[in-house]
Enzyme design. Structure first.
Site, mmCIF file in Angstrom:
data_model
loop_
_atom_site.group_PDB
_atom_site.id
_atom_site.type_symbol
_atom_site.label_atom_id
_atom_site.label_comp_id
_atom_site.label_asym_id
_atom_site.label_seq_id
_atom_site.Cartn_x
_atom_site.Cartn_y
_atom_site.Cartn_z
ATOM 1 N N ALA A 36 0.825 -1.213 0.000
ATOM 2 C CA ALA A 36 0.000 0.000 0.000
ATOM 3 C C ALA A 36 0.861 1.265 0.000
ATOM 4 C CB ALA A 36 -0.932 0.006 1.209
ATOM 5 N N ILE A 40 -2.589 -0.821 7.428
ATOM 6 C CA ILE A 40 -3.994 -1.105 7.755
ATOM 7 C C ILE A 40 -4.557 0.033 8.594
ATOM 8 C CG2 ILE A 40 -5.485 -2.560 9.185
ATOM 9 C CD1 ILE A 40 -4.183 -4.986 8.083
ATOM 10 N N GLY A 69 -6.266 -5.720 -0.184
ATOM 11 C CA GLY A 69 -5.130 -5.446 0.694
ATOM 12 C C GLY A 69 -5.431 -4.280 1.610
ATOM 13 N N CYS A 70 -4.370 -3.535 1.961
ATOM 14 C CA CYS A 70 -4.507 -2.517 2.998
ATOM 15 C C CYS A 70 -4.887 -1.168 2.400
ATOM 16 C CB CYS A 70 -3.227 -2.428 3.803
ATOM 17 S SG CYS A 70 -2.665 -4.044 4.339
ATOM 18 N N VAL A 71 -6.011 -1.126 1.704
ATOM 19 C CA VAL A 71 -6.484 0.152 1.145
ATOM 20 C C VAL A 71 -7.929 0.396 1.549
ATOM 21 C CG1 VAL A 71 -4.956 0.279 -0.825
ATOM 22 C CG2 VAL A 71 -7.077 -0.983 -1.012
#
Lengths: 482, 105
Positions: free
Chosen positions: A243, A449, B103-105
């Site tokens: 990310a 996260i 994912g981490c979005v």
């Protein structure tokens, strides 16, 4: 953001920080993850559908877990239901659903344990404390063990020292091997095996992203600051959350500037451009397999050592590397090291020229990601030291909500799925209220996260703050030599 | 599998409301999907974002970085949120018929 979007759960904004909410049975029993798909389960070595004779298989798997993980048996036996943990969970504080009290969540597993594995269950077959493994309990497991972010805040307060996250992990492991998983987690694990990262960024796109960011840096600084990819023989292999090369690009730019200023060569790997390990949220096999990729990338690229990027569960998994994936003796740093620890050492050595006033527009507070603060050691101070070295305005949140007592962002442990949005906002409430109380306009945190969930929840709870990384602040303050 | 119907458009979508098979996308599908995002008219600015996303996706098999999307289309993130209220990853990608970023979005 429109508040009504998440109105499945009604919130009272006036509730003070840590007050126990009114209990509402089954308040979140319908907030359930989407089920995993066969196309994701098969490649990650899990049954594509519920296994035949699943009830007996579940008991067999439970027994296997109890034998393999002595801690689990101890955690099953040693709870005295004192209730110390009950009001420590952010999901309970945010929702008021009694099954979100850690003790009740674990009771879903303990009741099955008693039935099949204790004398009590054998003698008092109809006791309410002993529950048969059936569809109803499996439904509760799937709901409530995926409403736990494995953040371990409750463990800090448990006088028996029970690691509640291990209980959640064991329950998820049993479910996964029965063929019961969530779409969000299994899809991400599958993507790691095909693309190298959680987001599914294929190598050409990763390289293109890095080139784009290099151009951004030329525009900003006039300097050619590299974001190297697959460079054999670089000193450092950086394993960021993917990310950082997609949404949190200021953090990525921060790493690049930091390595440039420190004069250290580094690289990312297109085989393993992800520190985040969703295997941890699913089962041991995938947890280990994903972590192994990091050492393989380090060997293939002949780097001197590995640095883990700003990602919470990456660090928790990475910290276990020598147990999970074998020796790190082929590296010059033979233990897992976090990029914040590295940066902080460089600052202490005087490697950087820093202008704190570059961050004077920010009133900064710091959020300890659960995994960074509680699952490992040595990462409470370095991020704070970096902030102190780069910012004039830094204020800590209430001490009951920081360091080892930190609250989860609300989206960890595989709960960042959009169908859990109401849980994510509810679970983020205790943290957001603490942020609001500081009057900060920037919440720094080294976890992708956390950044993703706070991106929504800081707005939802009207905190007036935005979220960003720790290296973003360093990036602002660094004075680079021409 | 869920089927999304709007006017005479009928397409298969996943649980998140994203198109199941990106090759079934066309401009009418985009207009239909936009209604699920509270976007009832697709202006030239919307199309600029949609076409950029699709071109990038065709080349790389993934959505572009948010920063790149903003720079290449000339819209700051705030304006992207004005065009697509649930943002670039969830709103714009959905209308453009891309897979949902995970994912981490």
């Amino acid at each position: 953001m429109k508040r009504k979007v998440y109105n499945e759960v009604i919130y009272d904004e006036q509730t003070p920080l840590l007050n126990v909410p009114e209990l509402v049975d089954n308040k979140t029993s319908n907030t359930v993850c989407f089920k995993s798909k066969a196309k994701d389960m098969e490649p990650i070595n899990l049954p594509t559908e519920r296994v035949p004779d699943w009830q007996n298989k579940a008991v067999e798997l439970f027994g296997e877990m109890l034998d393999k993980y002595k801690g689990l048996r101890l955690f099953m036996d040693s709870c005295v239901r004192c209730g110390s943990c009950s009001d420590k969970c952010h999901y309970f504080l945010g929702t008021g659903d009694p099954k979100n009290m850690p003790v009740s969540r674990q009771e879903l597993m303990r009741s099955v344990y008693r039935k099949y594995f204790t004398m009590q269950g054998k003698i008092f077959k109809n006791s309410k404390d002993c529950v048969a493994f059936d569809d109803n309990i499996l439904k509760d497991w799937f709901t409530y063990f995926y409403q736990c972010s494995e953040c371990r805040r409750c463990c800090v307060f448990c006088p028996q020292g029970i690691d509640t996250a291990e209980v959640t992990m064991a329950a998820r492991e049993i479910m996964a091997r029965l063929g019961v998983g969530t779409k969000y987690v299994t899809e991400v694990v599958h993507k790691v095996y095909t693309t190298g990262n959680n987001l599914g960024i294929w190598a050409p796109a990763w390289i293109d992203n890095c080139k784009f960011l290099e151009e951004e840096l030329i525009e900003e600084t006039g300097l050619k600051i590299p974001l190297p990819v697959d460079v054999n023989g670089a000193e450092v292999l950086l394993v960021p959350p993917s990310a950082d090369n997609f949404v949190n690009t200021n953090t990525m730019l921060g790493y690049a500037k930091m390595f440039y200023a420190a004069g250290v060569s580094w690289t990312t790997s297109t085989f393993c451009n992800e520190g985040g390990n969703f295997g941890m949220f699913l089962n041991y096999h995938n947890y280990k397999t994903i972590n192994n990729r990091i050492l393989k990338a380090a060997r293939d690229l002949n780097v001197k050592y590995i640095l883990w990027g700003e990602c919470g569960h990456a660090w928790r998994a990475g910290y276990m590397t020598r147990t999970l994936s074998g020796s790190m003796d082929f590296l010059t740093v033979k233990y897992p090291k976090h990029v914040c620890q590295f940066t902080n050492e460089m600052i202490k050595k005087g490697a950087f020229k820093l202008d704190k006033t570059a961050n004077d527009h920010l009133k900064v507070t710091y959020h300890d990601p659960c995994n960074v603060a509680r699952a490992t050691t040595g990462m409470l101070e370095p991020p704070r030291d970096i902030i102190r070295a780069t910012c004039n305005n830094f204020k800590e949140m209430h001490p009951d909500t920081t360091r080892e007592k930190t609250f989860c962002c609300g989206g960890g442990g595989g709960m960042l799925a959009d169908e859990l949005m109401s849980m994510r906002m509810a679970g983020s409430k205790p943290r957001c209220m603490a942020v609001k109380a500081t009057g900060a306009n920037y919440l720094a945190t080294p976890c992708a996260i956390c950044k993703a969930n706070f991106g929504e929840s800081l707005k939802f709870w009207d905190t007036g703050a935005v979220v960003g990384g720790v290296h973003d602040l360093l990036s602002n303050a660094l004075i680079l030599n021409h | 599998m869920a089927v999304f119907t709007h006017g005479n458009i009928s397409i298969e979508i996943d649980e998140d409301g994203f198109i199941e098979d990106p090759s079934t996308w066309n401009e009418d599908v985009a207009k239909a999907l936009a209604t699920t995002e509270d976007v009832f008219e697709l202006t030239p600015n919307h199309w600029k974002v949609i076409h950029y996303l699709r071109d990038y996706f065709a080349k790389y098999g993934i959505a572009p970085m948010i920063r790149q999307l903003c720079k290449e289309t000339g819209f700051p993130l705030k304006e992207i949120y004005e065009l697509f209220p649930s943002g670039p990853a969830k709103g714009a990608c959905k209308v453009a018929g891309l897979a949902k970023p995970t994912g981490c979005v």
